[in-house]
Design a protein around this motif. Structure first.
Motif, PDB file in Angstrom:
ATOM      1  N   LYS A 194       7.031  17.841  -8.529  1.00 28.27           N
ATOM      2  CA  LYS A 194       7.478  17.545  -9.885  1.00 28.27           C
ATOM      3  C   LYS A 194       7.364  16.050 -10.149  1.00 28.27           C
ATOM      4  O   LYS A 194       7.472  15.238  -9.235  1.00 28.27           O
ATOM      5  N   ILE A 195       7.191  15.720 -11.404  1.00 22.64           N
ATOM      6  CA  ILE A 195       7.187  14.327 -11.817  1.00 22.64           C
ATOM      7  C   ILE A 195       8.607  13.954 -12.208  1.00 22.64           C
ATOM      8  O   ILE A 195       9.207  14.571 -13.090  1.00 22.64           O
ATOM      9  N   VAL A 196       9.155  12.970 -11.491  1.00 20.73           N
ATOM     10  CA  VAL A 196      10.515  12.498 -11.731  1.00 20.73           C
ATOM     11  C   VAL A 196      10.465  10.977 -11.844  1.00 20.73           C
ATOM     12  O   VAL A 196      10.040  10.297 -10.904  1.00 20.73           O
ATOM     13  N   ASP A 197      10.896  10.442 -12.973  1.00 20.70           N
ATOM     14  CA  ASP A 197      10.918   8.985 -13.205  1.00 20.70           C
ATOM     15  C   ASP A 197       9.565   8.339 -12.916  1.00 20.70           C
ATOM     16  O   ASP A 197       9.468   7.346 -12.201  1.00 20.70           O
ATOM     17  N   ASP A 198       8.494   8.907 -13.428  1.00 21.83           N
ATOM     18  CA  ASP A 198       7.124   8.405 -13.263  1.00 21.83           C
ATOM     19  C   ASP A 198       6.657   8.375 -11.806  1.00 21.83           C
ATOM     20  O   ASP A 198       5.773   7.590 -11.455  1.00 21.83           O
ATOM     21  N   LYS A 199       7.244   9.198 -10.969  1.00 27.11           N
ATOM     22  CA  LYS A 199       6.779   9.378  -9.591  1.00 27.11           C
ATOM     23  C   LYS A 199       6.568  10.866  -9.359  1.00 27.11           C
ATOM     24  O   LYS A 199       7.275  11.698  -9.917  1.00 27.11           O
ATOM     25  N   PHE A 200       5.594  11.187  -8.504  1.00 30.15           N
ATOM     26  CA  PHE A 200       5.348  12.578  -8.150  1.00 30.15           C
ATOM     27  C   PHE A 200       6.112  12.880  -6.869  1.00 30.15           C
ATOM     28  O   PHE A 200       5.798  12.340  -5.808  1.00 30.15           O
ATOM     29  N   VAL A 201       7.129  13.708  -6.967  1.00 30.84           N
ATOM     30  CA  VAL A 201       7.934  14.093  -5.807  1.00 30.84           C
ATOM     31  C   VAL A 201       7.276  15.337  -5.204  1.00 30.84           C
ATOM     32  O   VAL A 201       7.362  16.428  -5.754  1.00 30.84           O
ATOM     33  N   CYS A 203       0.854  -1.186   0.000  1.00 30.51           N
ATOM     34  CA  CYS A 203       0.000   0.000   0.000  1.00 30.51           C
ATOM     35  C   CYS A 203       0.892   1.238   0.000  1.00 30.51           C
ATOM     36  O   CYS A 203       1.747   1.386   0.872  1.00 30.51           O
ATOM     37  N   GLN A 204       0.689   2.090  -0.986  1.00 30.14           N
ATOM     38  CA  GLN A 204       1.521   3.278  -1.139  1.00 30.14           C
ATOM     39  C   GLN A 204       0.658   4.421  -1.662  1.00 30.14           C
ATOM     40  O   GLN A 204      -0.208   4.228  -2.516  1.00 30.14           O
ATOM     41  N   LEU A 205       0.910   5.619  -1.157  1.00 27.35           N
ATOM     42  CA  LEU A 205       0.165   6.801  -1.550  1.00 27.35           C
ATOM     43  C   LEU A 205       0.389   7.110  -3.023  1.00 27.35           C
ATOM     44  O   LEU A 205       1.510   7.056  -3.522  1.00 27.35           O
ATOM     45  N   ALA A 206      -0.708   7.423  -3.713  1.00 28.58           N
ATOM     46  CA  ALA A 206      -0.642   7.766  -5.135  1.00 28.58           C
ATOM     47  C   ALA A 206      -1.633   8.888  -5.410  1.00 28.58           C
ATOM     48  O   ALA A 206      -2.565   9.123  -4.636  1.00 28.58           O
ATOM     49  N   ILE A 207      -1.407   9.588  -6.507  1.00 29.48           N
ATOM     50  CA  ILE A 207      -2.326  10.643  -6.933  1.00 29.48           C
ATOM     51  C   ILE A 207      -2.721  10.411  -8.381  1.00 29.48           C
ATOM     52  O   ILE A 207      -2.025   9.738  -9.133  1.00 29.48           O
ATOM     53  N   LYS A 208      -3.855  10.998  -8.731  1.00 32.16           N
ATOM     54  CA  LYS A 208      -4.295  11.013 -10.123  1.00 32.16           C
ATOM     55  C   LYS A 208      -4.266  12.474 -10.556  1.00 32.16           C
ATOM     56  O   LYS A 208      -5.032  13.304 -10.076  1.00 32.16           O
ATOM     57  N   LEU A 209      -3.333  12.777 -11.447  1.00 29.38           N
ATOM     58  CA  LEU A 209      -3.117  14.142 -11.927  1.00 29.38           C
ATOM     59  C   LEU A 209      -3.284  14.154 -13.439  1.00 29.38           C
ATOM     60  O   LEU A 209      -2.550  13.446 -14.145  1.00 29.38           O
ATOM     61  N   GLU A 210      -4.258  14.925 -13.919  1.00 30.16           N
ATOM     62  CA  GLU A 210      -4.521  15.031 -15.356  1.00 30.16           C
ATOM     63  C   GLU A 210      -4.697  13.657 -15.990  1.00 30.16           C
ATOM     64  O   GLU A 210      -4.077  13.332 -16.999  1.00 30.16           O
TER      65      GLU A 210
END
Length: 113
Positions: free
Chosen positions: A98-105, A56-63
């Motif tokens: 920022k999006i870095v390597d398909d992750k949202f930092v 389980c890991q935090l994720a977002i849906k952006l655009e």
């Protein structure tokens, strides 16, 4: 020697319980008025967004794209499997980063009511 150890442990516990710990605000809680502020959906990536992974890991849906989040932890906003936890519901949040390597930092992450 045992008395000294017990004394130090008790004062450490008292200091922590009374709040005599420096206020260190995590970096992802600091709003930068110069950066774009996005309103996104936030939840557990594997439980609610059908993203790959067994943890389980935090994720977002952006655009309409989904990203795992680096910075805040999935349990920083309550238990992930609690009634309103990220593994049970999708919540709205305001984020910066920022999006870095398909992750949202994330440099800022705030849940909305």
């Amino acid at each position: 020697m045992k008395k000294i150890i017990y004394f130090l442990m008790s004062w450490t516990f008292i200091g922590l319980s009374l709040g005599f710990v420096p206020n260190t605000k995590p970096k992802y809680l600091q709003l930068d008025k110069k950066q774009t502020l996005y309103t996104v959906e936030a939840s557990c990536g594997s439980c609610n967004f059908d993203m790959p992974g067994d943890v389980c890991q935090l994720a977002i849906k952006l655009e309409d794209k989904k990203y795992y989040v680096e910075g805040p932890n999935i349990n920083d906003y309550g238990g992930s499997h609690s009634k309103n936890g990220f593994c049970k519901v999708v919540r709205k949040a305001q984020v910066q980063g920022k999006i870095v390597d398909d992750k949202f930092v994330a440099t800022y992450f705030k849940l909305l009511p």
